[in-house]
Enzyme design. Structure first.
Site, PDB file in Angstrom:
ATOM      1  N   HIS A  54     -20.451  71.375   2.740  1.00  0.00           N
ATOM      2  CA  HIS A  54     -19.673  70.475   1.903  1.00  0.00           C
ATOM      3  C   HIS A  54     -20.281  70.381   0.506  1.00  0.00           C
ATOM      4  CE1 HIS A  54     -17.580  68.198   5.443  1.00  0.00           C
ATOM      5  NE2 HIS A  54     -17.419  69.503   5.485  1.00  0.00           N
ATOM      6  N   GLU A  56     -21.563  67.989  -1.301  1.00  0.00           N
ATOM      7  CA  GLU A  56     -22.827  67.296  -1.477  1.00  0.00           C
ATOM      8  C   GLU A  56     -24.009  68.183  -1.086  1.00  0.00           C
ATOM      9  OE1 GLU A  56     -19.913  64.139   0.176  1.00  0.00           O
ATOM     10  OE2 GLU A  56     -20.094  66.319   0.086  1.00  0.00           O
ATOM     11  N   ARG A 189       2.912  78.853  -2.954  1.00  0.00           N
ATOM     12  CA  ARG A 189       2.963  79.262  -1.549  1.00  0.00           C
ATOM     13  C   ARG A 189       1.544  79.391  -0.984  1.00  0.00           C
ATOM     14  NH1 ARG A 189       7.214  84.323  -0.810  1.00  0.00           N
ATOM     15  NH2 ARG A 189       9.174  83.176  -1.133  1.00  0.00           N
ATOM     16  N   THR A 201      18.713  81.808   5.562  1.00  0.00           N
ATOM     17  CA  THR A 201      17.983  82.505   4.502  1.00  0.00           C
ATOM     18  C   THR A 201      17.415  83.816   5.010  1.00  0.00           C
ATOM     19  OG1 THR A 201      17.445  80.454   3.319  1.00  0.00           O
ATOM     20  CG2 THR A 201      15.989  82.343   2.964  1.00  0.00           C
ATOM     21  N   ARG A 212       2.239  86.549  -2.961  1.00  0.00           N
ATOM     22  CA  ARG A 212       1.845  87.824  -3.558  1.00  0.00           C
ATOM     23  C   ARG A 212       1.479  87.642  -5.029  1.00  0.00           C
ATOM     24  NH1 ARG A 212       6.557  88.313  -0.928  1.00  0.00           N
ATOM     25  NH2 ARG A 212       7.807  88.605  -2.826  1.00  0.00           N
ATOM     26  N   GLU A 272      11.428  76.206   1.279  1.00  0.00           N
ATOM     27  CA  GLU A 272      12.046  77.097   0.302  1.00  0.00           C
ATOM     28  C   GLU A 272      13.528  77.366   0.539  1.00  0.00           C
ATOM     29  OE1 GLU A 272      10.690  80.178  -1.961  1.00  0.00           O
ATOM     30  OE2 GLU A 272       8.632  80.113  -1.269  1.00  0.00           O
ATOM     31  N   ALA A 278      17.130  72.472   2.746  1.00  0.00           N
ATOM     32  CA  ALA A 278      16.634  71.574   1.705  1.00  0.00           C
ATOM     33  C   ALA A 278      17.379  70.245   1.761  1.00  0.00           C
ATOM     34  CB  ALA A 278      16.808  72.219   0.331  1.00  0.00           C
TER      35      ALA A 278
END
Length: 351
Positions: A54, A56, A189, A201, A212, A272, A278
């Protein structure tokens, strides 16, 4: 300069350092700066991802001499953890090092990892909370929301023309926006734990759903693709070759989907498409933010970015506020958050 101004400057630096760590994955971005008694920076560190030391501990390891920790101040963006996971508790590491004072920005909301401040105080260390708290919280907002609420932070994204169309009347949509906007999408993404689309889709566009770079090469961090819908994904679909595997979710229970992704340690979901999915997230009040990549073009026709979301009269409109407006090449990115947000609501009975 006062000690408070030294610490505020150190916290700004710690927030900056934290951004060097990965946004992808179940852990938050955390930065740490160690100051000596005069307020001079003597070490820095940040968390490099799951399973690594971590922030710290990284900062303590960066000291030129461990003896310098005695009497020093550790400035950390998140409350030092108090549990043993893949690494030991940072609270104990700070105590063992002899740190005199700890300043942190945001309290750790984790049920198992919180309590570091209490442990530090019990050991006689001075602790101050809330320095640049709003700025530090914004820096890890998706993670913080997911931990406080118990379900992933949800971003709903689309790209549209000025008149709100996501495709021409014949269904063609490549490309409405330009290269800069598409590069920004791929960066986002890669910062998400899962990318969610509907089967419509997949059938219409056959997307790979990978993150990408500008040359089409896969980025190191890849979101898990999730396909929602009762129709099966065709066996020759490109998404089935995704390096992170694929989750097919043949239900319409979106809260159930988010709960199941939370069990997989997904903190941030990137929705997406398309318009039906959506709209379902928006209608259910599950969107924590909306990203609209707006292109300076007109398409007309019926294929709008959002369909039915339960608004039947103007008094029922779903109000948002703009949080960010950014030019990306010829396009504009609009980031909006709902005015009536469940961002920090909790699903845990005792919280």
């Amino acid at each position: 300069m006062t000690s408070q101004s030294h610490e505020a400057d150190a916290m700004r630096r710690a927030i900056e350092l934290s951004r060097r760590g990965p946004a992808h994955g179940p852990n938050p971005r955390v930065g740490c700066v160690i100051l000596d008694a005069s307020g001079r920076v003597i070490a820095e560190g940040w968390h490099r991802g799951r399973g690594t030391a971590h922030a710290e501990v990284r900062a303590l390891d960066a000291l030129s001499d461990r003896a310098l920790a005695a009497g020093a101040t550790a400035v950390v963006t998140l409350e030092p953890c108090n549990h043993t996971g893949s690494t030991g508790p940072c609270s104990e590491a700070l105590i063992a090092a002899g740190i005199d004072r700890v300043v942190y920005a945001v309290a750790d909301p984790g049920a198992s990892s919180s309590g570091g401040a209490q442990r530090l105080r019990a050991a006689g260390i001075q602790v101050e909370e809330g320095v640049l708290g709003d700025e530090a919280a914004e820096n890890i907002r998706p993670w913080l929301t997911a931990m406080r609420r118990g379900t992933p932070f949800v971003t709903v994204k689309w790209a549209s023309s000025l008149d709100g169309r996501v495709a021409a009347a014949d269904g063609s949509s490549r490309w409405i926006t330009g290269a800069a906007a598409r590069a920004d999408v791929h960066r986002r993404r890669a910062e998400s734990g899962a990318i969610v689309v509907g089967t419509g889709t997949v059938l219409a566009d056959d997307p790979s759903l990978t993150a990408r770079d500008a040359d089409g090469r896969p980025l190191d961090d890849q979101p898990i693709p999730v396909v929602v819908g009762r129709r099966s994904v065709p066996r020759d679909s490109r998404v089935l070759a995704h390096p992170a595997g694929v989750i097919e979710y043949p239900h319409r229970d979106l809260p159930g989907l988010l709960a199941s992704l939370a069990e997989r340690d997904v903190r941030h979901v990137f929705v997406e498409g398309g318009p039906t999915l959506a709209s379902a997230f928006l209608a259910a009040g599950l969107a924590d933010e909306v990203l609209v990549y707006l292109a300076p073009t007109l398409l007309g026709g019926p294929l709008t970015a959002v369909t039915e979301i339960g608004v039947h009269t103007i008094s029922e409109q779903a109000r948002f506020r703009f949080d960010q407006v950014e030019a990306l090449g010829d396009d504009v990115l609009l980031v909006a958050r709902p005015l009536c947000s469940t961002e920090f609501a909790t699903t845990k009975e005792d919280d």
